[in-house]
Design an enzyme around this catalytic site. Structure first.
Site, short mmCIF file in Angstrom:
data_model
loop_
_atom_site.label_atom_id
_atom_site.label_comp_id
_atom_site.label_asym_id
_atom_site.label_seq_id
_atom_site.Cartn_x
_atom_site.Cartn_y
_atom_site.Cartn_z
N HIS A 17 0.84 -1.21 0.00
CA HIS A 17 0.00 0.00 0.00
C HIS A 17 0.88 1.26 0.00
CE1 HIS A 17 -3.11 -2.57 2.32
NE2 HIS A 17 -3.68 -2.31 1.16
N SER A 128 -2.88 -7.49 3.10
CA SER A 128 -3.13 -7.36 4.54
C SER A 128 -3.52 -8.72 5.11
CB SER A 128 -4.27 -6.36 4.78
OG SER A 128 -3.93 -5.10 4.28
P1 ADP Z 1 -10.02 -3.28 -0.26
O1 ADP Z 1 -10.73 -3.93 0.86
O2 ADP Z 1 -10.66 -2.04 -0.78
O3 ADP Z 1 -9.56 -4.19 -1.38
P2 ADP Z 1 -7.26 -3.18 0.56
O4 ADP Z 1 -6.70 -2.44 1.72
O5 ADP Z 1 -7.15 -4.65 0.60
O6 ADP Z 1 -8.73 -2.68 0.46
O7 ADP Z 1 -6.61 -2.63 -0.76
C1 ADP Z 1 -6.75 -1.32 -1.20
C2 ADP Z 1 -6.15 -1.21 -2.59
O8 ADP Z 1 -4.75 -1.46 -2.52
C3 ADP Z 1 -6.70 -2.22 -3.60
O9 ADP Z 1 -6.75 -1.59 -4.87
C4 ADP Z 1 -5.68 -3.32 -3.58
O10 ADP Z 1 -5.67 -4.02 -4.81
C5 ADP Z 1 -4.41 -2.53 -3.39
N1 ADP Z 1 -3.34 -3.30 -2.76
C6 ADP Z 1 -3.39 -4.09 -1.67
N2 ADP Z 1 -2.18 -4.64 -1.41
C7 ADP Z 1 -1.34 -4.19 -2.37
C8 ADP Z 1 0.03 -4.42 -2.69
N3 ADP Z 1 0.78 -5.26 -2.00
N4 ADP Z 1 0.54 -3.77 -3.75
C9 ADP Z 1 -0.24 -2.95 -4.49
N5 ADP Z 1 -1.52 -2.71 -4.28
C10 ADP Z 1 -2.08 -3.31 -3.23
#
Ligand code: ADP
Length: 162
Positions: A17, A128
Site C-alpha cells: 500500500h 493485509s
Molecule cells: P479493499 O478492501 O478495498 O480491497 P485493501 O486495503 O485490501 O482494500 O486494498 C486497497 C487497494 O490497494 C486495492 O486496490 C488493492 O488491490 C491494493 N493493494 C493491496 N495490497 C497491495 C500491494 N501489496 N501492492 C499494491 N496494491 C495493493
C-alpha cells in the site's frame, strides 16, 4: 489542483500500500488516503487505528492526507472534490474485481477516473490478509509492514493468546 483518493480497508497498511501511496503522491497535487469504515465488514483494527497507523507511516509527506470514509466512494470523492480514484493492481487475480468496481464507479459518476498503479515487484505478493495470518501464527512480519504496524500486530496477537 488535482486531488486523488486512494480508498481501501488498509487492515492494516502494508509496504505494498505504501509503495502505491508514494507513487500516487508524485503524480497528483494531493492524495487523500481514505480508510473505508464498513459496519458489515469485520476488521482486525478499528477504522481510527487504521487511520493512525497510516498517518504514522506517511508522516512528513506534505501532500498526503489520511481520513476515514463511509458510504459510496463516488459520493465521498465528490465531497472531497477529487477527480481520480487510485487503486493498486498486484496480479491478474486483482483485475476482475477492480475492473468491475472501476466501471461501476464510472456509471455512477462519469467525471471520476480510476487510475491503477503497480507496486515494486517485491511487494506484489503482499496483502493485509496474508500479513495478518503470518502475524497470528507468530511469524516475522517486519519486512512487510511499517514498524508501527508490526508492533500493533504483535500487541494484538499477544493479547489474543493471553
Ligand atoms: P479493499 O478492501 O478495498 O480491497 P485493501 O486495503 O485490501 O482494500 O486494498 C486497497 C487497494 O490497494 C486495492 O486496490 C488493492 O488491490 C491494493 N493493494 C493491496 N495490497 C497491495 C500491494 N501489496 N501492492 C499494491 N496494491 C495493493
Amino acid at each position: 489542483m488535482r486531488r486523488a483518493i486512494y480508498p481501501g480497508s488498509f487492515d492494516p497498511i502494508t509496504k505494498g500500500h505504501l509503495d502505491v501511496i508514494k507513487r500516487a503522491a508524485t503524480l497528483f497535487d494531493e492524495l487523500v488516503v481514505a480508510v473505508a469504515f464498513n459496519m458489515q465488514k469485520q476488521t482486525l483494527f478499528p477504522a481510527d487505528e487504521r487511520v493512525a497507523l497510516i498517518e504514522e507511516a506517511v508522516a512528513g509527506e506534505s501532500n498526503i492526507r489520511v481520513t476515514r470514509f463511509e458510504g459510496l466512494l463516488v459520493n465521498f470523492a465528490r465531497d472531497q472534490e477529487a477527480s481520480v480514484v487510485v487503486r493498486g493492481l498486484r496480479a491478474i487475480s486483482d483485475f476482475e474485481f477492480e475492473f468491475q468496481m472501476a466501471l461501476m464507479n464510472r456509471k455512477l459518476e462519469p467525471a471520476i477516473e480510476t487510475v491503477f498503479l503497480t507496486p515494486r515487484e517485491e511487494y506484489t505478493y503482499l496483502s493485509s490478509r496474508i500479513v495478518k495470518e503470518v502475524a497470528r501464527l507468530g511469524g516475522n512480519i517486519e519486512a512487510f509492514v511499517p514498524v508501527s504496524v508490526a508492533s500493533a500486530l504483535r500487541a494484538r496477537f499477544a493479547r489474543a493468546e493471553s
